[in-house]
Design a protein around this motif. Structure first.
Motif, PDB file in Angstrom:
ATOM      1  N   PRO A  94      15.700   2.395   6.496  1.00 12.84           N
ATOM      2  CA  PRO A  94      15.250   1.998   5.160  1.00 12.84           C
ATOM      3  C   PRO A  94      13.799   1.525   5.191  1.00 12.84           C
ATOM      4  O   PRO A  94      13.373   0.850   6.120  1.00 12.84           O
ATOM      5  N   GLY A  95      13.057   1.894   4.148  1.00 18.53           N
ATOM      6  CA  GLY A  95      11.666   1.470   4.056  1.00 18.53           C
ATOM      7  C   GLY A  95      10.710   2.311   4.871  1.00 18.53           C
ATOM      8  O   GLY A  95       9.528   1.972   4.974  1.00 18.53           O
ATOM      9  N   CYS A  96      11.189   3.413   5.446  1.00 20.20           N
ATOM     10  CA  CYS A  96      10.335   4.292   6.247  1.00 20.20           C
ATOM     11  C   CYS A  96      10.152   5.629   5.537  1.00 20.20           C
ATOM     12  O   CYS A  96      11.022   6.085   4.806  1.00 20.20           O
ATOM     13  N   PHE A  97       9.020   6.247   5.797  1.00 18.73           N
ATOM     14  CA  PHE A  97       8.816   7.627   5.374  1.00 18.73           C
ATOM     15  C   PHE A  97       9.663   8.525   6.266  1.00 18.73           C
ATOM     16  O   PHE A  97       9.605   8.436   7.490  1.00 18.73           O
ATOM     17  N   VAL A  98      10.475   9.379   5.659  1.00 21.05           N
ATOM     18  CA  VAL A  98      11.334  10.286   6.421  1.00 21.05           C
ATOM     19  C   VAL A  98      10.565  11.557   6.741  1.00 21.05           C
ATOM     20  O   VAL A  98      10.104  12.260   5.823  1.00 21.05           O
ATOM     21  N   PRO A  99      10.372  11.898   7.999  1.00 22.42           N
ATOM     22  CA  PRO A  99       9.635  13.120   8.341  1.00 22.42           C
ATOM     23  C   PRO A  99      10.283  14.353   7.730  1.00 22.42           C
ATOM     24  O   PRO A  99      11.504  14.501   7.743  1.00 22.42           O
ATOM     25  N   ARG A 100       9.451  15.244   7.176  1.00 22.01           N
ATOM     26  CA  ARG A 100       9.922  16.488   6.603  1.00 22.01           C
ATOM     27  C   ARG A 100       9.796  17.617   7.623  1.00 22.01           C
ATOM     28  O   ARG A 100       9.006  17.550   8.559  1.00 22.01           O
TER      29      ARG A 100
END
Length: 261
Positions: A64-70
């Protein structure tokens, strides 16, 4: 018999409800499963609910609170791997997907990762565990001075969404990922300008800067690199729907001359 979990996920707008249900069940059981489902139904990205994202067969920790790598960031990782670096720095790293994938593919490479946000940096440390890696705060500010003029590859998935377009992003990103990981300023290139301007001081002659960008913004990203004295080219992968700029520091350049540009 109706699968109630699948039905709840589908009602919440999850397109791949069956697949998501299977993943959630595999990660939890009993009461904890319900906790995960509640978070997902509320719109939290599946990856942060699960605690991991898979890229190129590698599970990376997220939360939570992190950018999820695409998946499109694989273009950066593959370009970095192709450069056969002995030293790589990932800027705006989040949970350090590029550094982790390069470290897996190129045993012995020294990787450094930096980000403004301490939350994903804790996960970056976990993703780089077992590799010759180090994690730092902000862009270049905390990098060891010994790296100046010695880096083979700088990779950056810096935020590049123009500010006015943030409101049009899917809620999973707009609501659940930090704004500073998305917002690239008025034209989306604020961080690209900062990275490109500093890169010649840190790259070795012949070293490479890789910046993820969009089709629309790629010419502007390339122009910022050219203005910094780098030789840019635009990379495009249709299968990944990914765009990046690869910019090389000319072989005759040096940190001393770059610093005076």
């Amino acid at each position: 018999m109706t699968d109630l979990l699948v039905a709840r996920l589908r009602a919440a707008g999850c397109v791949f409800a069956e697949d998501e249900a299977a993943l959630l069940r595999a990660e939890a059981g009993g009461v904890r499963l319900e906790d995960l489902v509640v978070r997902r139904v509320a719109g939290e990205p599946l990856e942060s609910v699960l605690g991991w994202v898979e890229l190129d067969g590698m599970r990376l920790r997220v939360g939570p609170g992190c950018f999820v790598p695409r998946r499109r960031t694989l273009l950066l990782a593959r370009a970095a791997i192709a450069a056969s670096p002995s030293t790589l720095v990932e800027l705006c790293c989040g949970v350090a997907p590029v550094a982790a994938l390069v470290a897996r593919a190129r045993p012995g490479v020294r990787v450094h990762a930096s980000d403004l946000d301490p939350v994903p940096l804790e996960l970056a440390r976990a993703n780089l565990a077992g590799h010759d890696g180090a994690v730092h705060r902000d862009l270049f500010a905390a990098l060891p001075p010994s790296l100046r003029g010695q880096i083979d590859v700088l990779a950056a998935n810096a935020p590049y969404v123009p500010t006015e377009q943030i409101a049009m992003m899917p809620p999973e990103a707009r609501v659940h990922e930090p704004a500073h990981a998305l917002d690239g300023g008025r034209d989306g290139l604020d961080l690209h300008r900062r990275v490109a301007a500093e890169a010649p001081r840190w790259l070795r002659p012949g070293g490479v800067l890789l910046i993820e960008t969009s089709v629309r913004q790629a010419p502007g990203t390339a122009a910022t690199c050219a203005a910094a004295g780098l030789d840019p080219e635009i990379l495009r992968d249709e299968e990944l729907d990914a765009t990046a700029v690869r910019a090389v520091l000319p072989a005759g350049a040096s940190p001393e001359t770059a610093a005076t540009r």
